[in-house]
Scaffold this motif. Structure first.
Motif, PDB file in Angstrom:
ATOM      1  N   ASN A 166      37.443  35.290  47.107  1.00 35.90           N
ATOM      2  CA  ASN A 166      37.751  35.061  45.695  1.00 35.90           C
ATOM      3  C   ASN A 166      39.270  35.142  45.536  1.00 35.90           C
ATOM      4  OD1 ASN A 166      38.078  35.132  42.898  1.00 35.90           O
ATOM      5  ND2 ASN A 166      36.193  36.268  42.577  1.00 35.90           N
ATOM      6  N   TRP A 167      39.941  34.001  45.687  1.00 35.18           N
ATOM      7  CA  TRP A 167      41.391  33.996  45.762  1.00 35.18           C
ATOM      8  C   TRP A 167      42.057  34.345  44.432  1.00 35.18           C
ATOM      9  CZ3 TRP A 167      43.567  34.448  50.185  1.00 35.18           C
ATOM     10  CH2 TRP A 167      42.945  33.934  51.326  1.00 35.18           C
ATOM     11  N   ASP A 168      41.402  34.061  43.307  1.00 31.00           N
ATOM     12  CA  ASP A 168      42.002  34.405  42.022  1.00 31.00           C
ATOM     13  C   ASP A 168      42.179  35.917  41.888  1.00 31.00           C
ATOM     14  OD1 ASP A 168      42.144  31.792  41.351  1.00 31.00           O
ATOM     15  OD2 ASP A 168      40.476  31.791  39.946  1.00 31.00           O
ATOM     16  N   ARG A 169      41.203  36.681  42.336  1.00 27.33           N
ATOM     17  CA  ARG A 169      41.321  38.135  42.289  1.00 27.33           C
ATOM     18  C   ARG A 169      42.349  38.632  43.305  1.00 27.33           C
ATOM     19  NH1 ARG A 169      37.378  41.103  39.574  1.00 27.33           N
ATOM     20  NH2 ARG A 169      37.782  42.898  40.914  1.00 27.33           N
ATOM     21  N   VAL A 170      42.386  37.995  44.472  1.00 25.81           N
ATOM     22  CA  VAL A 170      43.375  38.373  45.486  1.00 25.81           C
ATOM     23  C   VAL A 170      44.790  38.132  44.962  1.00 25.81           C
ATOM     24  CG1 VAL A 170      44.274  37.826  47.779  1.00 25.81           C
ATOM     25  CG2 VAL A 170      41.802  37.996  47.416  1.00 25.81           C
ATOM     26  N   LEU A 171      45.004  36.956  44.369  1.00 22.14           N
ATOM     27  CA  LEU A 171      46.321  36.621  43.822  1.00 22.14           C
ATOM     28  C   LEU A 171      46.732  37.619  42.743  1.00 22.14           C
ATOM     29  CD1 LEU A 171      46.012  32.732  43.422  1.00 22.14           C
ATOM     30  CD2 LEU A 171      47.410  33.937  45.077  1.00 22.14           C
ATOM     31  N   THR A 172      45.824  37.890  41.831  1.00 22.02           N
ATOM     32  CA  THR A 172      46.150  38.779  40.716  1.00 22.02           C
ATOM     33  C   THR A 172      46.420  40.198  41.197  1.00 22.02           C
ATOM     34  OG1 THR A 172      44.734  37.443  39.272  1.00 22.02           O
ATOM     35  CG2 THR A 172      45.349  39.633  38.489  1.00 22.02           C
ATOM     36  N   ARG A 173      45.556  40.700  42.060  1.00 20.55           N
ATOM     37  CA  ARG A 173      45.738  42.073  42.547  1.00 20.55           C
ATOM     38  C   ARG A 173      47.043  42.223  43.324  1.00 20.55           C
ATOM     39  NH1 ARG A 173      42.098  46.027  42.817  1.00 20.55           N
ATOM     40  NH2 ARG A 173      40.340  44.581  42.579  1.00 20.55           N
ATOM     41  N   PHE A 174      47.348  41.248  44.170  1.00 16.77           N
ATOM     42  CA  PHE A 174      48.595  41.320  44.951  1.00 16.77           C
ATOM     43  C   PHE A 174      49.815  41.258  44.038  1.00 16.77           C
ATOM     44  CE2 PHE A 174      52.197  39.492  47.119  1.00 16.77           C
ATOM     45  CZ  PHE A 174      52.232  40.188  48.321  1.00 16.77           C
TER      46      PHE A 174
END
Length: 248
Positions: A166-174
């Motif tokens: 789930n790249w959207d969550r990865v992007l946001t968390r990072f």
């Protein structure tokens, strides 16, 4: 005589290309680790130029090896010098991959992660794999079809693995955790998956969200929860279920 002449041409070509690439790597490493960038060139442009150069050199590297190590030159008993130069050529290209990886990582740490920067990482991974398979092709006397087949499998496997994230969550968390100056507006262009992460960050006052962004997030959350309440059980999926629980 034709085979000997082809060998000499290949040796001269790889020697000149190795020298050219070595000089380029030295200058690139100097600007990256020691000196400052030339005036008027922002870091983003410096990174993009490095990626474009890498794309060109890798395509050139594989094309040259496919041409030189075909048919009789593969089995010529005096081709050791050509093979050694080919290994140096592949090694220098791998160094170029690592330099580009470093530049991309520095840029991401400062301004945050985006899909385009993930794409750069994906290309770098596939490039490294392609160089490894090129080494095997030369050292183990494999066919050109072997190189195309193995690289095709590498692309397929990597895309399958990446599709499970789930790249959207990865992007946001990072970006909210590690980036020094994240682009908060960019995070609002992603899907619903990062709603709970944005809400948590606003509640903890970690970043300076504007009043309009906070209002937009509240409306976005309300609209999402209303849509979820109207869904039937056939539309159930784990990501939406987890997000709804987090928001509540």
């Amino acid at each position: 005589m034709a085979l000997k002449n082809e060998l000499k041409t290949g040796v001269l070509l790889l020697a000149l290309l190795n020298g050219l690439l070595f000089v380029f790597i030295l200058s690139d490493a100097y600007y990256l680790f020691i000196g400052d960038l030339p005036e008027g060139i922002p870091y983003s442009e410096y990174l993009h130029q490095g990626v474009y150069t890498l794309i060109f050199t890798i395509l050139l590297a594989i094309a040259i090896l496919l041409y030189l190590f075909r048919e009789n030159l593969n089995f010529y008993s005096k081709n050791q010098s050509l093979k050694k130069l080919a290994y140096v050529w592949l090694g220098l290209n791998m160094v170029l991959v690592l330099l580009t990886l470093t530049k991309n990582s520095i840029y991401i740490t400062g301004t945050g992660l985006t899909y385009k920067r993930i794409g750069v990482y994906t290309y770098l991974i596939l490039t490294g794999i392609g160089l490894i398979f090129s080494y095997i092709k030369v050292s183990k006397v494999k066919t050109n079809w072997y190189l195309f087949r193995m690289n095709g499998w590498a692309v397929y496997v990597l895309l399958v693995v990446f599709s499970t994230v789930n790249w959207d969550r990865v992007l946001t968390r990072f970006n909210l955790t590690y980036a020094k100056s994240p682009d908060l507006a960019y995070l609002f262009t992603l899907s619903n998956s990062n709603l709970s992460l944005l809400k948590e960050d606003i509640a903890l006052s970690r970043h300076a969200f504007t009043d309009n962004q906070k209002k937009s997030l509240a409306e976005w959350e309300l609209e999402y929860l209303r849509g979820e309440a109207q869904k039937e059980w056939q539309s159930w999926n784990y990501n939406d279920w987890r997000l709804s629980n987090e928001l509540r």
